[in-house]
Every structure is written in structure tokens, then in C-alpha cells.
Design an enzyme around this catalytic site. Structure first.
Site, PDB file in Angstrom:
ATOM      1  N   ASP A  42      37.281  54.072  40.944  1.00  0.00           N
ATOM      2  CA  ASP A  42      37.295  54.576  39.566  1.00  0.00           C
ATOM      3  C   ASP A  42      36.633  53.562  38.640  1.00  0.00           C
ATOM      4  O   ASP A  42      36.503  53.807  37.438  1.00  0.00           O
ATOM      5  CB  ASP A  42      38.752  54.816  39.118  1.00  0.00           C
ATOM      6  CG  ASP A  42      38.827  55.477  37.748  1.00  0.00           C
ATOM      7  OD1 ASP A  42      38.161  56.527  37.569  1.00  0.00           O
ATOM      8  OD2 ASP A  42      39.514  54.950  36.856  1.00  0.00           O
ATOM      9  N   ASP A  53      51.315  39.864  46.104  1.00  0.00           N
ATOM     10  CA  ASP A  53      51.387  39.567  44.672  1.00  0.00           C
ATOM     11  C   ASP A  53      52.035  38.201  44.536  1.00  0.00           C
ATOM     12  O   ASP A  53      53.078  37.957  45.149  1.00  0.00           O
ATOM     13  CB  ASP A  53      52.232  40.646  43.936  1.00  0.00           C
ATOM     14  CG  ASP A  53      52.105  40.555  42.419  1.00  0.00           C
ATOM     15  OD1 ASP A  53      52.255  39.441  41.873  1.00  0.00           O
ATOM     16  OD2 ASP A  53      51.880  41.597  41.778  1.00  0.00           O
ATOM     17  N   ARG A  63      39.700  47.007  38.387  1.00  0.00           N
ATOM     18  CA  ARG A  63      38.500  46.545  37.688  1.00  0.00           C
ATOM     19  C   ARG A  63      37.393  46.382  38.723  1.00  0.00           C
ATOM     20  O   ARG A  63      37.638  45.871  39.822  1.00  0.00           O
ATOM     21  CB  ARG A  63      38.742  45.206  36.983  1.00  0.00           C
ATOM     22  CG  ARG A  63      39.522  45.304  35.692  1.00  0.00           C
ATOM     23  CD  ARG A  63      38.753  46.019  34.561  1.00  0.00           C
ATOM     24  NE  ARG A  63      39.525  46.116  33.324  1.00  0.00           N
ATOM     25  CZ  ARG A  63      40.276  47.158  32.985  1.00  0.00           C
ATOM     26  NH1 ARG A  63      40.363  48.212  33.761  1.00  0.00           N
ATOM     27  NH2 ARG A  63      40.938  47.156  31.834  1.00  0.00           N
ATOM     28  N   GLU A 113      29.645  48.824  35.482  1.00  0.00           N
ATOM     29  CA  GLU A 113      29.858  50.171  34.917  1.00  0.00           C
ATOM     30  C   GLU A 113      29.510  50.281  33.438  1.00  0.00           C
ATOM     31  O   GLU A 113      29.312  51.389  32.933  1.00  0.00           O
ATOM     32  CB  GLU A 113      31.308  50.613  35.128  1.00  0.00           C
ATOM     33  CG  GLU A 113      32.312  49.862  34.254  1.00  0.00           C
ATOM     34  CD  GLU A 113      33.758  50.334  34.465  1.00  0.00           C
ATOM     35  OE1 GLU A 113      34.182  50.436  35.623  1.00  0.00           O
ATOM     36  OE2 GLU A 113      34.436  50.588  33.452  1.00  0.00           O
ATOM     37  N   LYS A 121      53.003  46.947  36.890  1.00  0.00           N
ATOM     38  CA  LYS A 121      53.454  48.261  36.420  1.00  0.00           C
ATOM     39  C   LYS A 121      52.811  49.403  37.223  1.00  0.00           C
ATOM     40  O   LYS A 121      53.479  50.351  37.604  1.00  0.00           O
ATOM     41  CB  LYS A 121      53.127  48.400  34.925  1.00  0.00           C
ATOM     42  CG  LYS A 121      53.988  47.491  34.055  1.00  0.00           C
ATOM     43  CD  LYS A 121      53.629  47.557  32.603  1.00  0.00           C
ATOM     44  CE  LYS A 121      52.361  46.818  32.254  1.00  0.00           C
ATOM     45  NZ  LYS A 121      52.381  45.367  32.479  1.00  0.00           N
ATOM     46  N   HIS A 171      35.853  55.803  35.650  1.00  0.00           N
ATOM     47  CA  HIS A 171      36.907  55.150  34.865  1.00  0.00           C
ATOM     48  C   HIS A 171      37.761  56.176  34.111  1.00  0.00           C
ATOM     49  O   HIS A 171      37.932  56.085  32.892  1.00  0.00           O
ATOM     50  CB  HIS A 171      36.315  54.121  33.897  1.00  0.00           C
ATOM     51  CG  HIS A 171      37.267  52.979  33.631  1.00  0.00           C
ATOM     52  ND1 HIS A 171      36.876  51.665  33.624  1.00  0.00           N
ATOM     53  CD2 HIS A 171      38.608  52.962  33.369  1.00  0.00           C
ATOM     54  CE1 HIS A 171      37.921  50.895  33.373  1.00  0.00           C
ATOM     55  NE2 HIS A 171      38.982  51.661  33.214  1.00  0.00           N
TER      56      HIS A 171
HETATM   57  P1  NAI Z   1      50.386  44.294  35.394  1.00  0.00           P
HETATM   58  O1  NAI Z   1      50.090  43.063  34.640  1.00  0.00           O
HETATM   59  O2  NAI Z   1      51.666  45.025  35.132  1.00  0.00           O
HETATM   60  O3  NAI Z   1      50.343  43.978  36.965  1.00  0.00           O
HETATM   61  C1  NAI Z   1      49.367  43.179  37.563  1.00  0.00           C
HETATM   62  C2  NAI Z   1      50.009  42.528  38.783  1.00  0.00           C
HETATM   63  O4  NAI Z   1      48.987  41.822  39.492  1.00  0.00           O
HETATM   64  C3  NAI Z   1      51.102  41.503  38.414  1.00  0.00           C
HETATM   65  O5  NAI Z   1      52.276  41.778  39.140  1.00  0.00           O
HETATM   66  C4  NAI Z   1      50.471  40.163  38.820  1.00  0.00           C
HETATM   67  O6  NAI Z   1      51.446  39.228  39.284  1.00  0.00           O
HETATM   68  C5  NAI Z   1      49.561  40.603  39.950  1.00  0.00           C
HETATM   69  N1  NAI Z   1      48.516  39.640  40.277  1.00  0.00           N
HETATM   70  C6  NAI Z   1      47.944  38.686  39.500  1.00  0.00           C
HETATM   71  N2  NAI Z   1      47.067  37.979  40.211  1.00  0.00           N
HETATM   72  C7  NAI Z   1      47.062  38.495  41.464  1.00  0.00           C
HETATM   73  C8  NAI Z   1      46.368  38.190  42.649  1.00  0.00           C
HETATM   74  N3  NAI Z   1      45.496  37.183  42.690  1.00  0.00           N
HETATM   75  N4  NAI Z   1      46.613  38.926  43.751  1.00  0.00           N
HETATM   76  C9  NAI Z   1      47.532  39.912  43.722  1.00  0.00           C
HETATM   77  N5  NAI Z   1      48.225  40.261  42.627  1.00  0.00           N
HETATM   78  C10 NAI Z   1      47.997  39.555  41.514  1.00  0.00           C
HETATM   79  O7  NAI Z   1      49.145  45.257  35.191  1.00  0.00           O
HETATM   80  P2  NAI Z   1      49.074  46.841  35.402  1.00  0.00           P
HETATM   81  O8  NAI Z   1      49.441  47.543  34.161  1.00  0.00           O
HETATM   82  O9  NAI Z   1      49.754  47.203  36.663  1.00  0.00           O
HETATM   83  O10 NAI Z   1      47.484  47.042  35.566  1.00  0.00           O
HETATM   84  C11 NAI Z   1      46.787  46.508  36.680  1.00  0.00           C
HETATM   85  C12 NAI Z   1      45.307  46.586  36.402  1.00  0.00           C
HETATM   86  O11 NAI Z   1      44.907  47.972  36.367  1.00  0.00           O
HETATM   87  C13 NAI Z   1      44.883  46.047  35.025  1.00  0.00           C
HETATM   88  O12 NAI Z   1      44.640  44.654  35.061  1.00  0.00           O
HETATM   89  C14 NAI Z   1      43.645  46.821  34.727  1.00  0.00           C
HETATM   90  O13 NAI Z   1      42.552  46.033  35.140  1.00  0.00           O
HETATM   91  C15 NAI Z   1      43.741  48.068  35.605  1.00  0.00           C
HETATM   92  N6  NAI Z   1      43.765  49.313  34.836  1.00  0.00           N
HETATM   93  C16 NAI Z   1      42.856  50.289  35.125  1.00  0.00           C
HETATM   94  C17 NAI Z   1      42.845  51.492  34.428  1.00  0.00           C
HETATM   95  C18 NAI Z   1      41.898  52.615  34.742  1.00  0.00           C
HETATM   96  O14 NAI Z   1      41.779  53.551  33.949  1.00  0.00           O
HETATM   97  N7  NAI Z   1      41.198  52.604  35.860  1.00  0.00           N
HETATM   98  C19 NAI Z   1      43.804  51.698  33.317  1.00  0.00           C
HETATM   99  C20 NAI Z   1      44.765  50.632  33.156  1.00  0.00           C
HETATM  100  C21 NAI Z   1      44.725  49.482  33.864  1.00  0.00           C
END
Ligand code: NAI
Length: 357
Positions: A279, A195, A255, A284, A175, A316
Site C-alpha cells: 500500500d 518488536d 512506509r 510514492e 496500535k 496508500h
Molecule cells: P505505533 O507507534 O503504535 O507502533 C509501531 C510499533 O513499531 C511500536 O510498537 C514500536 O515499538 C515498533 N517498532 C519500532 N521500531 C521497530 C523495529 N525496528 N522493528 C520492529 N518494531 C519496531 O504505530 P502504528 O499506529 O501501529 O503505525 C505503524 C506504522 O503504520 C506507522 O509508523 C505508519 O508508518 C504506518 N501507517 C500507514 C498508514 C497507511 O495508510 N498505509 C496509515 C497509518 C499508519
């Protein structure tokens, strides 16, 4: 947990409390959490009790007698904490975030917990912050701001580059990564991605899915948007950094532990990394979200990072928009209501999701 035969008979054992309102221990509460949760709770009427400390084994006792806990990114739900919660009668873990790396899901499954999360509260908030960090390090906005306030109008040291035409490698096009791709496409960047599950929308945009090694070798800018799992822990390590272009720009808003910070420091010292924007940071939990400005920072690795002129860190805050906080509060309380009423909840965290990564 979903996926078990137990769930088909009864999705959330012990939660058919119709009429009662769910008593929820909300951990790691800040004033803004309280504001948005209280506002959204007018519709739900749950009994929310706010606790400032993080949830960890030492604080698990605070949740005694609460059927539900509500937690955030730096709460630690390891096997020991979960065992203490289970002993105190807790059965629902409501994450008010997307990532679930801080929950020992196999242990949660064994103990019969239901785990819910907020999968998408605003991918735009995180994607836009990612691009803000990129623009800031590119044009050195953080340094220019300080200089101008001190009457220093010289430009030496502030030279940037056009984003147009740069090759950006996006690791994880879910996303958030997808929105980053759309924004950077607007800037005229060339987009590579890695991905295991390529995204059709990104493909349609012209994003080129390549093996990780190729992404490392060809990208001027690399931005991380994959989840933290055992497979992605220290994805950016010494070996990965050695494969990258000299002067690479690295951005992590996903993360902290995706990046081996000690390796990054070595490559900042050698000049391999041109700019670093973070971030998130792997240690952290004891730093971020707190005002520590009157204290001496005890984390020497973090303190070293702060000394580099080409490093920009935010604490963050990528998620931190009004829109996102409204969505987090609304979805969290809806998740709790679904479980309380025995309705199917679309936001369950399952063991299969860990296996998928
Ligand atoms: P999502 O689940 O929609 O997308 C994650 C993508 O990573 C998926 O397409 C998945 O297939 C892919 N993926 C899984 N393993 C992988 C790998 N080994 N190599 C490459 N890609 C891989 O998650 P979304 O919503 O896009 O969030 C991503 C991350 O952002 C979350 O897991 C969270 O840790 C982080 N996040 C950070 C925030 C912040 O405030 N800094 C807030 C929200 C999320």
C-alpha cells in the site's frame, strides 16, 4: 518540541493568541480532506486555506504569514523547507497522519517548531486493509475479478491456501500490528512477532516474540507495521529476503522505504517471493494520490513491479475510511486549538520518539 527547559516555561512560544483564530495553510489537499476538515472546523473556527501542491522547499513560500501548516505523508519537511517556513513566520506543524518520518525533527527542534500529529485515527482501517490485501493475494481476487468479467471462468493459476494454520510474522506490534494480530488470530494463524517493545495484549493472545532472523526464517507471511526510522530504512533488503522461506508472502502497509524495492524485484524474479502486496512505495510521493492514467509512468522500478502477476498494489489507501477521516480532521483541529490556546497537547512529536524508534 517537548522535553526542553524552554517548553517547561512556555510550551508553545508565540502561540498565545486567545481570541484570534489560527491561520492554517493546509497542503496536499484533496476534495475529501476539505470535506472532512470543513465539517470538523465548524466546532473550531480556524482559518483554513487549502493548497493542492505538496509542501516542499519549492512550495514553502505559499505558507508565508501562516503561523501553522497542516501536512500529510508525502509532504517533505526537510531542513531547507523548515528554514523557509521559519523565515515566513510559521511555528506549528500539524501532521494529519501518524508517521513523522517526513519531518527532519532535529532541524524542527533547532528552529523552535512545535510538531503535532494524529497518533491513532483508526488502527482498524489500516489493519483491515492489510488483511484485505492478504486475502486478495492469497485467493487472487484481483485476477479472478478481471477473468470473470471477460467470461473466463477457468481456475488454473488461482490456487490459494488456507490462512488457518499459516505462520504470520508481524514486524511492529503497536496500535496497528496489534489489531492485525487479533484479526489473524481469529483466522487460526500462528503468530510470530518482532518488536523491541513487546505488547502485553499480543503476548496474552499467544503471539510469540522472536528475534528478527527467526521471524524471517519461520514465517509464511510477513507483514510490516513498524515506523520508518534510520534504523528501519530498508529493513527488508537482500540479506533479509535471503533468510525468508521460498514463496514467502510480503505485505507492507506501513512506509515504502522499509523495503528495498530493487532487492524485492530481484527476489520476485527468482520466485523467492510468492506474493507481494503493497500500500506504500518508497518513491510514492510523485505517484500516489494523483490520477496519472493519461501519462507515461516515468518510474521504471515501479513500472517493473506492476508487470508481476503476483504483485498487488494499492496507492496508500489503507487509512482511507470515513471513520479515519473524521478522526484525522477532529484530532488535527483539536491539536491546533490546544497549541493556539497554550493547553498541553497530548499529540506532540518529540525528539525522544525518534530515539525510541
Ligand atoms: P505505533 O507507534 O503504535 O507502533 C509501531 C510499533 O513499531 C511500536 O510498537 C514500536 O515499538 C515498533 N517498532 C519500532 N521500531 C521497530 C523495529 N525496528 N522493528 C520492529 N518494531 C519496531 O504505530 P502504528 O499506529 O501501529 O503505525 C505503524 C506504522 O503504520 C506507522 O509508523 C505508519 O508508518 C504506518 N501507517 C500507514 C498508514 C497507511 O495508510 N498505509 C496509515 C497509518 C499508519
Amino acid at each position: 518540541m517537548s522535553g526542553s527547559s524552554r517548553q517547561q516555561r512556555n510550551p508553545y512560544p508565540g502561540f498565545f493568541l486567545k481570541g484570534d483564530k489560527m491561520k492554517v495553510a493546509v497542503f496536499s489537499t484533496k476534495s475529501y480532506d476539505r470535506e472532512f476538515l470543513d465539517q470538523a472546523n465548524r466546532r473550531f473556527g480556524h482559518e483554513l486555506v487549502y493548497f493542492e501542491p505538496h509542501l516542499r522547499r519549492e512550495t514553502a513560500l505559499l505558507a508565508q504569514g501562516f503561523p501553522a501548516v497542516c501536512v500529510f505523508v508525502n509532504d517533505t519537511l526537510d531542513a531547507e523547507t523548515l528554514a523557509r517556513l521559519a523565515e515566513g513566520g510559521t511555528r506549528l506543524i500539524a501532521l494529519r497522519c501518524a508517521g513523522f518520518n517526513n519531518v527532519d525533527l532535529p532541524a524542527a527542534d533547532r528552529l523552535g517548531f512545535t510538531v503535532v500529529r494524529v497518533p491513532a485515527y483508526s488502527p482498524h482501517a489500516v489493519a483491515e486493509h492489510t488483511v484485505a490485501l492478504l486475502l486478495a493475494v492469497d485467493r487472487q481476487i484481483h485476477r479472478a475479478y478481471n477473468r470473470v468479467r471477460e467470461g473466463n471462468f477457468a481456475l488454473e493459476g488461482l490456487l490459494g491456501w488456507d490462512l488457518h494454520g499459516q505462520t504470520v510474522g508481524i514486524i511492529g506490534t503497536g496500535k496497528i500490528g496489534r489489531v492485525v494480530a487479533k484479526i489473524l488470530n481469529g483466522f487460526g494463524c500462528r503468530l510470530l512477532a518482532y518488536d523491541p517493545y513487546p505488547d502485553p495484549e499480543c503476548r496474552a493472545l499467544g503471539v510469540d516474540y522472536v528475534p528478527l532472523e527467526s521471524l524471517f526464517a519461520r514465517s509464511d507471511i510477513i507483514t510490516l507495521h513498524c515506523p520508518l526510522t534510520p534504523q528501519t530504512h530498508h529493513l527488508i533488503d537482500d540479506n533479509a529476503l535471503k533468510q525468508m522461506k521460498d514463496g514467502v508472502v510480503l505485505i507492507n502497509t506501513s512506509r515504502g522505504a522499509l523495503v528495498d524495492t530493487r532487492a524485492v524485484i530481484r527476489h520476485l524474479k527468482s520466485g523467492k517471493i510468492g506474493h507481494l502486496a503493497l500500500d506504500v512505495y518508497e518513491e510514492e510521493a510523485d505517484l500516489f494520490f494523483e490520477d496519472l492514467s493519461n501519462q507515461v509512468i516515468q518510474d521504471d522500478v515501479f513500472a517493473r513491479l506492476l508487470t508481476f502477476p503476483n504483485v498487488l498494489i494499492t496507492a496508500h489507501q489503507a487509512f482511507f475510511t470515513r471513520n479515519a477521516l473524521e478522526n484525522i480532521a477532529q484530532t488535527t483541529l483539536q491539536n491546533i486549538a490546544d497549541v493556539e490556546q497554550g493547553r498541553p497537547c497530548p499529540n506532540l512529536v518529540t525528539l525522544e520518539m525518534v530515539a525510541r524508534g
